[in-house]
Write a protein that holds these residues in place. Structure first.
Motif, PDB file in Angstrom:
ATOM      1  N   ASP A   1     -19.111 -15.376  14.356  1.00 25.09           N
ATOM      2  CA  ASP A   1     -18.010 -14.473  14.005  1.00 25.09           C
ATOM      3  C   ASP A   1     -18.517 -13.025  13.966  1.00 25.09           C
ATOM      4  N   ASN A   2     -18.527 -12.402  12.804  1.00 25.66           N
ATOM      5  CA  ASN A   2     -18.976 -11.009  12.701  1.00 25.66           C
ATOM      6  C   ASN A   2     -20.360 -10.894  12.062  1.00 25.66           C
ATOM      7  N   VAL A   3     -21.077 -11.999  11.961  1.00 25.72           N
ATOM      8  CA  VAL A   3     -22.387 -12.025  11.316  1.00 25.72           C
ATOM      9  C   VAL A   3     -23.480 -12.203  12.374  1.00 25.72           C
ATOM     10  N   VAL A   4     -24.455 -11.284  12.358  1.00 22.22           N
ATOM     11  CA  VAL A   4     -25.602 -11.354  13.262  1.00 22.22           C
ATOM     12  C   VAL A   4     -26.795 -11.883  12.474  1.00 22.22           C
ATOM     13  N   PHE A   5     -27.317 -13.032  12.889  1.00 22.71           N
ATOM     14  CA  PHE A   5     -28.482 -13.621  12.213  1.00 22.71           C
ATOM     15  C   PHE A   5     -29.794 -13.179  12.858  1.00 22.71           C
ATOM     16  N   GLU A   6     -29.797 -13.062  14.186  1.00 22.53           N
ATOM     17  CA  GLU A   6     -31.049 -12.706  14.875  1.00 22.53           C
ATOM     18  C   GLU A   6     -30.797 -11.668  15.955  1.00 22.53           C
ATOM     19  N   LEU A   7     -31.734 -10.733  16.057  1.00 23.16           N
ATOM     20  CA  LEU A   7     -31.778  -9.758  17.134  1.00 23.16           C
ATOM     21  C   LEU A   7     -33.111  -9.914  17.849  1.00 23.16           C
ATOM     22  N   ALA A   8     -33.034 -10.195  19.150  1.00 25.00           N
ATOM     23  CA  ALA A   8     -34.247 -10.400  19.953  1.00 25.00           C
ATOM     24  C   ALA A   8     -35.176 -11.415  19.311  1.00 25.00           C
ATOM     25  N   GLY A   9     -34.605 -12.457  18.699  1.00 18.90           N
ATOM     26  CA  GLY A   9     -35.388 -13.561  18.167  1.00 18.90           C
ATOM     27  C   GLY A   9     -35.938 -13.358  16.774  1.00 18.90           C
ATOM     28  N   GLU A  10     -35.691 -12.223  16.138  1.00 12.33           N
ATOM     29  CA  GLU A  10     -36.169 -12.003  14.774  1.00 12.33           C
ATOM     30  C   GLU A  10     -34.983 -11.760  13.844  1.00 12.33           C
ATOM     31  N   PRO A  11     -35.154 -11.981  12.543  1.00 14.93           N
ATOM     32  CA  PRO A  11     -34.036 -11.762  11.618  1.00 14.93           C
ATOM     33  C   PRO A  11     -33.457 -10.362  11.777  1.00 14.93           C
ATOM     34  N   ALA A  12     -32.144 -10.292  11.818  1.00 16.27           N
ATOM     35  CA  ALA A  12     -31.473  -9.022  12.100  1.00 16.27           C
ATOM     36  C   ALA A  12     -31.800  -7.963  11.048  1.00 16.27           C
ATOM     37  N   LEU A  13     -31.873  -8.360   9.779  1.00 16.80           N
ATOM     38  CA  LEU A  13     -32.162  -7.401   8.718  1.00 16.80           C
ATOM     39  C   LEU A  13     -33.585  -6.867   8.850  1.00 16.80           C
ATOM     40  N   GLU A  14     -34.493  -7.733   9.254  1.00 15.78           N
ATOM     41  CA  GLU A  14     -35.873  -7.287   9.457  1.00 15.78           C
ATOM     42  C   GLU A  14     -35.954  -6.287  10.599  1.00 15.78           C
ATOM     43  N   ARG A  15     -35.221  -6.560  11.680  1.00 11.11           N
ATOM     44  CA  ARG A  15     -35.206  -5.643  12.822  1.00 11.11           C
ATOM     45  C   ARG A  15     -34.598  -4.290  12.408  1.00 11.11           C
TER      46      ARG A  15
END
Length: 384
Positions: free
Chosen positions: A212-226
């Motif tokens: 939905d509107n939640v991103v869990f991973e960006l480029a394979g790493e946690p989105a918040l960490e990225r």
């Protein structure tokens, strides 16, 4: 030859202000007929809207007249955010086919339907002025994207007096309290421009896990960490802006070789979860979509507006434009008055500009139309 004129008046009476603004707009047409005109009224003139309409029709005798009551109005190189104000835009558009309309909602067996739209066939521009209390702008735009991909649609949500029942929408001499009005134009060249007022930071990243509107991973790493990595790498001044508010830009059309500012649909970050490392956006996302974080301030908004106009107008000669700018811009964003109006008229080389302050702006990004915030959207008529 396309000719465009605009006028602005702060006269206390609606009729006097409309007559003065219409005369100013008509003078720029140099005797040519007004094929399409727009009338924008401040809330101070709401109760006298019929007098304003009569004055414009008497002064200009336009083939089509569209308008609304808005929180503030824009005319030529000025912005009136408070007090009485009337802005009039007039265009002589030889060879144009123009279909004005008033759209309204009706109840059907399946739910709510919309009636009143003309054909969009061969449209080079569709303008839409919406009453927020009686017309479902967002669902309509989503439906139009499905049925008419690439439709050049711009406009804005006109909040009128800020509460239900304080709106007047104008359609060819008729006044309406609800729905939406606008015009479909074909046969003349028009450019649509959307300036979202942001600057990208960090690097592009592909969404690799989302729902939905939640991103869990960006480029394979946690989105918040990225996100934290990107902010930490910023210079101190940009870190300060990021602390005041971060945004996410989503690429809508992945088929372009390089992504620039105009390729991202910018939405706010509305939440984060330390446990899962997820971030929530104000827009649905999909796996495989490209995301880049953005910041917004007066400087980035100024740069984005100038760059968006330059890109849209490269090699073309503009005659005038309609401007739909957010009520969060103006003096809320910029230190100097009349910012957007001044920048646009300078870029156009013309004073043929009018519009209003919106509670939501409508315009295309990546070939699809969206309802925006903190944005300036425009329809630029070219001197054909």
């Amino acid at each position: 030859m396309t000719r465009v004129g605009a006028g602005l008046s702060t006269a206390p009476s609606a009729a006097g202000a409309a007559r003065q603004a219409a005369a100013e707009a008509g003078a720029a047409l140099r005797g040519a007929d007004a094929d399409l005109a727009f009338l924008f009224l401040s809330p101070a003139h709401w109760e006298e809207a019929d007098d304003a309409v009569e004055a414009v029709e008497s002064q200009l005798t336009p083939r089509h007249l569209v308008g609304c009551v808005a929180e503030g109005v824009v005319g030529r190189n000025r912005e009136l955010e408070e007090g009485p104000g009337v802005a009039v835009w007039a265009g002589s558009l030889p060879g144009a086919d123009i279909r004005s309309f008033h759209a309204a909602t009706i109840e059907t067996d399946e739910g709510v339907g919309i009636v009143g739209f003309p054909s969009f066939e061969d449209a080079t521009l569709v303008t839409l002025l919406v009453d927020p209390f009686t017309f479902p702008a967002a669902p309509l735009i989503a439906k139009l994207n499905e049925d008419f991909p690439g439709l050049p649609l711009v406009g804005g949500v006109a909040a009128g007096g800020g509460r239900p029942g304080t709106q007047v929408l104008v359609h060819d001499g008729e006044l309406h309290e609800e729905g939406a009005v606008g015009a479909v134009v074909s046969g003349v060249p028009v450019r649509t421009v959307v300036s979202q007022g942001c600057a990208p930071i960090g690097r592009d990243a592909v969404i690799t896990r989302a729902e939905d509107n939640v991103v869990f991973e960006l480029a394979g790493e946690p989105a918040l960490e990225r996100l934290r990595e990107e902010v930490t790498a910023l210079p101190p001044e940009e870190q300060r802006l990021a602390a005041e508010g971060l945004l996410a830009g989503l690429v809508i059309d992945e088929n372009v070789p390089e992504y620039g500012r105009g390729d991202f649909l910018v939405r706010g970050l509305i939440g984060a979860d330390e446990g899962t490392g997820a971030i929530a956006l104000g827009e649905h996302v999909r796996v495989g979509q490209t995301l880049r974080f953005h910041i917004r301030d007066a400087r980035s908004a100024d740069e984005d507006l100038r760059e968006s106009l330059a890109a849209a107008l490269a090699g073309d000669r503009p005659a005038g434009a309609l401007l739909f700018t957010c009520n969060g811009r103006g003096s809320q964003m910029f230190a100097e008055p009349d910012h957007d109006a001044r920048v646009v008229t300078e870029a156009l080389g013309s004073s043929g500009l009018a519009g209003f302050f919106c509670a939501g702006e409508i315009g295309p990004v990546g070939g699809r139309t969206f309802l925006h915030g903190f944005t300036a959207t425009m329809a630029v008529f070219l001197d054909a």
